[in-house]
Each structure stands twice: as C-alpha cells, then as structure tokens.
Design a protein around this motif. Structure first.
Motif, PDB file in Angstrom:
ATOM      1  N   ASP A   1      77.602 -31.980  42.150  1.00 59.76           N
ATOM      2  CA  ASP A   1      78.840 -32.040  41.358  1.00 59.76           C
ATOM      3  C   ASP A   1      79.258 -33.481  41.106  1.00 59.76           C
ATOM      4  N   GLU A   2      79.149 -34.283  42.157  1.00 62.03           N
ATOM      5  CA  GLU A   2      79.561 -35.682  42.051  1.00 62.03           C
ATOM      6  C   GLU A   2      78.678 -36.438  41.054  1.00 62.03           C
TER       7      GLU A   2
ATOM      8  N   ASP B   1      76.839 -35.100  38.638  1.00 60.85           N
ATOM      9  CA  ASP B   1      76.990 -34.534  37.293  1.00 60.85           C
ATOM     10  C   ASP B   1      78.288 -34.964  36.610  1.00 60.85           C
ATOM     11  N   THR B   2      79.360 -35.044  37.371  1.00 63.43           N
ATOM     12  CA  THR B   2      80.658 -35.383  36.764  1.00 63.43           C
ATOM     13  C   THR B   2      80.846 -36.883  36.571  1.00 63.43           C
ATOM     14  N   LYS B   3      80.127 -37.679  37.360  1.00 63.23           N
ATOM     15  CA  LYS B   3      80.327 -39.136  37.283  1.00 63.23           C
ATOM     16  C   LYS B   3      79.223 -39.884  36.542  1.00 63.23           C
ATOM     17  N   ARG B   4      78.162 -39.159  36.155  1.00 61.12           N
ATOM     18  CA  ARG B   4      77.071 -39.868  35.484  1.00 61.12           C
ATOM     19  C   ARG B   4      77.534 -40.387  34.116  1.00 61.12           C
ATOM     20  N   LYS B   5      76.899 -41.480  33.698  1.00 59.88           N
ATOM     21  CA  LYS B   5      77.284 -42.134  32.440  1.00 59.88           C
ATOM     22  C   LYS B   5      76.872 -41.298  31.236  1.00 59.88           C
TER      23      LYS B   5
ATOM     24  N   PRO C   1      78.254 -36.495  30.975  1.00 60.92           N
ATOM     25  CA  PRO C   1      78.775 -35.936  32.228  1.00 60.92           C
ATOM     26  C   PRO C   1      79.267 -34.495  32.060  1.00 60.92           C
TER      27      PRO C   1
ATOM     28  N   ARG D   1      81.809 -31.919  31.875  1.00 57.72           N
ATOM     29  CA  ARG D   1      83.251 -31.812  31.625  1.00 57.72           C
ATOM     30  C   ARG D   1      83.500 -30.675  30.642  1.00 57.72           C
TER      31      ARG D   1
END
Length: 218
Positions: A176-177, A179-183, A186, A188
């Motif tokens: 999750d971390e 996937d949501t924080k990748r450049k 992401p 969302r």
C-alpha cells in the motif's frame, strides 16, 4: 460504435479482481487483469534472475512479452503462468517492478489496444486515473486491512500455499505504501469514481452492485 470500459481500482485484497472477472462474464465483456500483466513481467524478471535495478533489461522483457488472457488462464510467451504469477516471491516484488515508468507505458499501451477492439472490464491501481481516464464507469474499492489479509490468505491456500496471515498483513501494508507513494501512476481514487467499501460484502453483492450501475438500474 465506441467500446465501453469499466475501470475498477483499489488496493490488494479488496475483491476487485474476482468482482471484475464475474462482472465481465455477466456483461459478456472482455476481462483484463492489469495486475496479472505486471506480475507476469515480475515473474519473468525473477525466473531469468535479472537485477531488479536493471530497468533497461526489464523494459526490453516487457516490450517483447506476448501476454494472453484465455478465460481464467494467463499465458506469457505461450506458457501458462496462472499459478506462478501468484507466488509470494512475485507478490513481494511486483510493486517495485510496477513503479518503472517505461514499463508502465508499454503495458498501458497493450491494455489500450484491447479496449479498442472489445468492451472491457479492467481492474488495477490506476485504471480510472491514468489508463482510461475517460472510462464510462469507474469504481474504487476500499476494505478493512484485516479482511483484506484474510482474503489474500485464502487466495494463497487456493493456490496450494500456506502463508501466515501476519506476514500477509505486513506485505499488504508495505505494498500500500509503495503503491500510494510512488511517483508514477500512484494508487488514488479518480474524482468521478464511485467508492465501494467491500469489508462486509460478499462477492455476489459486489458484482450485483456494479452490474446494476453499468446497466443503469441504480
């Protein structure tokens, strides 16, 4: 006539893949498991012992990959890898491989080619935001972490693997971390997506909710 796209996004273990597959059957649309495509490339990287940091080789693999969906089975370069791409090794590495910008572009182009020819139901993490921002129907699945871990554990059991639920929970958090924080692309929720909390829903309820929306009954 313009083809219809149903986009389902959300994190792992929310039931989106199973729902997407069954929804496609009911609508007689093509089901595209975008996650399986990234898993297939990750499996190829691991089986060929390519350094995960060697983006040039990984991109080359993806460019030359023959990816086929045959019913419930998934083929890579003519080989049935349906079971192999669900292994814990692939699961642990798929997020980092998926974050490669050039790789995503190649697979997104392949996904868009399908949608030019067929009505499709596709699930993933950036389907409604990046792959098909103009999709007619967009859904975003959410679910309690404990429920997601239990579902994912059952998936592993179904594939003949016994993984402790605590380990699965840690991997889900980690994924999750990433996937949501990748450049690149992401995870969302698209602004126009309908949010569906699947924590207390069985698969049939999830499928019927989406089916009614797509058929204009809700």
């Amino acid at each position: 006539m313009e083809k219809v796209v149903v986009a389902i996004d959300g994190p792992s273990g929310t039931g989106k893949s199973t729902t997407a597959k069954l929804l496609a059957e009911k609508l007689d649309y093509m089901y595209i498991d975008s996650g399986a495509m990234y898993r297939a490339v990750t499996y190829d990287v691991l089986s060929k012992k390519i350094n995960p940091a060697d983006t040039r080789k990984i991109v080359e693999l993806a460019r030359n990959a023959r990816i086929e969906f045959r019913g419930d089975e998934f083929f890579l370069n003519g080989k049935n890898v349906t079971k192999e791409i669900r292994s814990i090794e692939v699961t642990n590495k798929v997020s980092s491989v998926s974050a490669i910008k050039e790789l995503r572009k190649i697979l997104v182009d392949k996904q868009r080619e399908y949608a030019k020819k067929f009505n499709v139901v596709m699930d993933g993490r950036d389907i409604g935001t990046v792959v098909f921002p103009e999709a007619k129907f967009k859904f975003f699945f959410t679910c309690d972490l404990n429920t997601r871990a239990a579902r994912r554990r059952q998936d592993f059991i179904d594939h003949g693997m016994k993984i402790p639920v605590e380990k699965i929970m840690l991997e889900l958090k980690k994924r999750d971390e990433i996937d949501t924080k990748r450049k690149e692309s992401p995870l969302r929720k698209a602004k126009d997506a309908i949010e569906v909390d699947t924590t207390n829903m069985i698969i049939e309820e999830q499928v019927n909710l989406l089916l009614r929306r797509v058929q204009g009954l809700d």
